[in-house]
Design an enzyme around this catalytic site. Structure first.
Site, mmCIF file in Angstrom:
data_model
loop_
_atom_site.group_PDB
_atom_site.id
_atom_site.type_symbol
_atom_site.label_atom_id
_atom_site.label_comp_id
_atom_site.label_asym_id
_atom_site.label_seq_id
_atom_site.Cartn_x
_atom_site.Cartn_y
_atom_site.Cartn_z
ATOM 1 N N CYS A 107 0.818 -1.221 0.000
ATOM 2 C CA CYS A 107 0.000 0.000 0.000
ATOM 3 C C CYS A 107 0.841 1.256 0.000
ATOM 4 O O CYS A 107 1.841 1.334 0.717
ATOM 5 C CB CYS A 107 -0.868 0.076 1.249
ATOM 6 S SG CYS A 107 -1.940 -1.314 1.433
ATOM 7 N N ARG B 170 -12.010 0.642 -6.677
ATOM 8 C CA ARG B 170 -11.632 0.722 -5.277
ATOM 9 C C ARG B 170 -10.801 1.966 -4.978
ATOM 10 O O ARG B 170 -10.846 2.503 -3.900
ATOM 11 C CB ARG B 170 -10.833 -0.549 -4.910
ATOM 12 C CG ARG B 170 -10.430 -0.621 -3.469
ATOM 13 C CD ARG B 170 -9.668 -1.902 -3.178
ATOM 14 N NE ARG B 170 -8.861 -1.750 -1.973
ATOM 15 C CZ ARG B 170 -9.237 -2.109 -0.769
ATOM 16 N NH1 ARG B 170 -10.409 -2.651 -0.579
ATOM 17 N NH2 ARG B 170 -8.436 -1.924 0.264
#
Ligand code: XMP
Length: 494
Positions: free
Chosen positions: A313, A410
């Site tokens: 991430c 997303r």
């Protein structure tokens, strides 16, 4: 001695799992008595607190089937068209044997040379019609046909004749008995509703027999099928996607968003609960009590916690939002537990100690990406480095590469045209089968619980509210807590 969780997490710091350490409690029971059974959502129970992440390098049919067989659950990613995602759900649920091996069908008049496209398939099923709906005549094994010199030979003249098959609900225990009874068979097709849905091999059965067994069994739904989850987004098109998934028998859906506290998600939660009242819906991701409160009020059955804590991430760097995962799990769980909503600690798990921390801080399950991505059950093939190490690709669903394939829902707003990456592409080392290493991991988690003096997740959650004591580890304490001060055994030429 030490701080209570309440005090430690109210100091204005964002702590990760590695920042904190638990002080041990009292061991008053053997490790076998630790029970890791838990809840994924309000209505779904699991035997182990493990969930595989809806990422296209982590969870497709093989992973979902293996996770369910272990007593956890897999969530199939949505980075493919709806009908393909539904097919993956169906394939995972099609047989109770823990290993999935997409069978290849040929007809008896095909020649050996036609098998060269299927060099990876351990077994080719010979069917009168050449497809999964016909009558089984026999099979051809890879080790056999590969060495055959006359490649023009028809399969009818070469196959091992067998019309035996196993029913779809044949689990590992029954499959062991099956192969013991059919001493001459190396493979057996698995049949469901008159169709051949899979094939099991003696070698797989023997391999699985050597793996540690999990007490408690797999995650099975009311139809006796493996429980399987799937991710969806919050757009209009996702309502149609959901229809496909429902038809395939999906047991739970995860609304897949990096910032779940949105108008879109709240509308979708309400839509799902109204249209499919029997289906549990997991909302997220959230990291604050404020975000969680909104989704709980909208009716979620489970909450996914984590923002920017995943190994691939970059959300915290790109968008300046997120939270240290230990703090996020503790804060959200302390609110969610008041409403009976289980929490999934999503991202940042790289060892069994992290799992113990996540569960003790209030989570009911952990969701893992990188921890599972190097396994045999993760999608994709291994590739070899020059030093012999085997790796598999692992990529963030917000990486440009994954978004180019479709996962932009997303990580982008509905109207965004410019793609901004919130994740990276990398690789992870080969870890073998999840069916082997997850049981070891669970045993380590049980030992952690025993050290704390918690016999169950409920015990651990209660302790966190009362007697559990924690401390923050300094940088030096973290170094001390890891392996340090050793020299490598590797011989280097002078
Ligand atoms: P681990 O640490 O288990 O994390 O590899 C998996 C979780 O990371 C999230 N995820 C992402 N987060 N950008 C992000 O900021 C991404 O590209 C990305 N892809 C996955 C997700 O919650 C997953 O379960």
């Amino acid at each position: 001695d030490g701080y209570s969780a309440q005090k430690l997490f109210h100091q204005g710091y964002s702590y990760t799992y590695d920042d904190v350490i638990f002080l041990p409690g009292y061991i008053g029971f053997p490790v076998e008595q630790v029970d890791l059974s838990t809840k994924l959502t309000r209505n779904i129970s699991l035997n182990i607190p493990c969930v595989s992440s809806p990422m296209d390098t982590v969870t497709e049919s093989s992973m979902a089937r293996a996770m369910a067989a272990l007593g956890g659950i897999g969530i199939i990613h949505a980075n493919i068209p709806p009908s393909d995602q539904a097919s993956l759900v169906k394939a995972a649920k099609s047989s109770r044997f823990p290993v999935l091996s997409n069978p290849v069908f040929r007809s008896p008049s095909d020649s050996i040379i036609s098998l060269e496209y299927f060099a990876d398939a351990p077994c080719i099923l010979v069917i009168d019609s050449g497809d999964c709906r016909g009558k089984l005549l026999g099979y051809v094994t890879k080790s056999g046909w590969m060495n055959l010199t006359d490649k023009e030979t028809r399969l009818a003249n070469y196959m091992v004749k067998s019309s035996d098959f196993a029913p779809w609900d044949c689990d590992l225990a029954k499959m062991i008995c099956y192969f013991e009874e059919k001493a001459g068979n190396e493979f057996t097709p698995i049949v469901k509703g008159g169709e051949i849905v899979d094939v099991a091999g003696r070698e797989d059965v023997e391999r699985l027999r050597g793996y540690p067994r999990l007490v408690g069994g797999g995650s099975v739904d009311a139809n006796g099928e493996w429980m399987v989850g799937a991710a969806i987004g919050t757009r209009e098109a996702d309502k149609e996607r959901l229809q496909h998934l429902i038809k395939a028998g999906v047991n739970v859906v995860v609304l897949d968003s990096s910032q779940g506290n949105s108008l879109y998600q709240i509308d979708m939660i309400k839509y799902v609960k109204k249209t499919y009242p029997e289906l549990d819906v997991i909302g997220g991701n959230v990291v604050t009590m404020y975000q969680a409160d909104n989704l709980i009020k909208a009716g979620v059955d489970g909450l996914r916690v984590g923002m920017g804590s995943g190994s691939i991430c970059t959300t915290q760097e790109v968008c300046a939002v997120g939270r240290g995962q230990a703090t996020a799990v503790y804060k959200v769980s302390s609110l969610a537990s008041q409403y009976g909503v289980p929490v999934i600690a999503d991202g940042g798990i790289s060892n069994s100690g992290h799992i113990v921390k996540a569960l003790s801080l209030g989570a009911s399950t952990v969701m893992m990406g990188s921890f599972l991505a190097g396994s045999a059950e993760a999608p994709g093939a291994y590739y070899c480095l020059s030093d012999g190490r085997r790796l598999k690709k692992y990529r963030g669903m917000g990486s440009l590469e994954a978004m180019t394939k479709g996962s932009d829902a997303r990580y982008l707003g509905d109207t965004s045209k410019l793609k901004i990456a919130q994740g990276v592409v990398g690789a992870v080392a080969d870890k073998g089968s999840v069916l082997k290493f997850v049981p070891y991991t669970m045993q380590a988690v049980k030992q952690g619980f025993q050290d704390l003096g918690a016999q169950s997740l409920k015990d651990a959650h209660d302790m966190t509210k009362t007697t559990l004591r924690l401390e923050v580890r300094t940088g030096a304490a973290q170094v001390e807590g890891g392996v340090h001060g050793l020299v490598s055994f590797e011989k280097k030429p002078f």
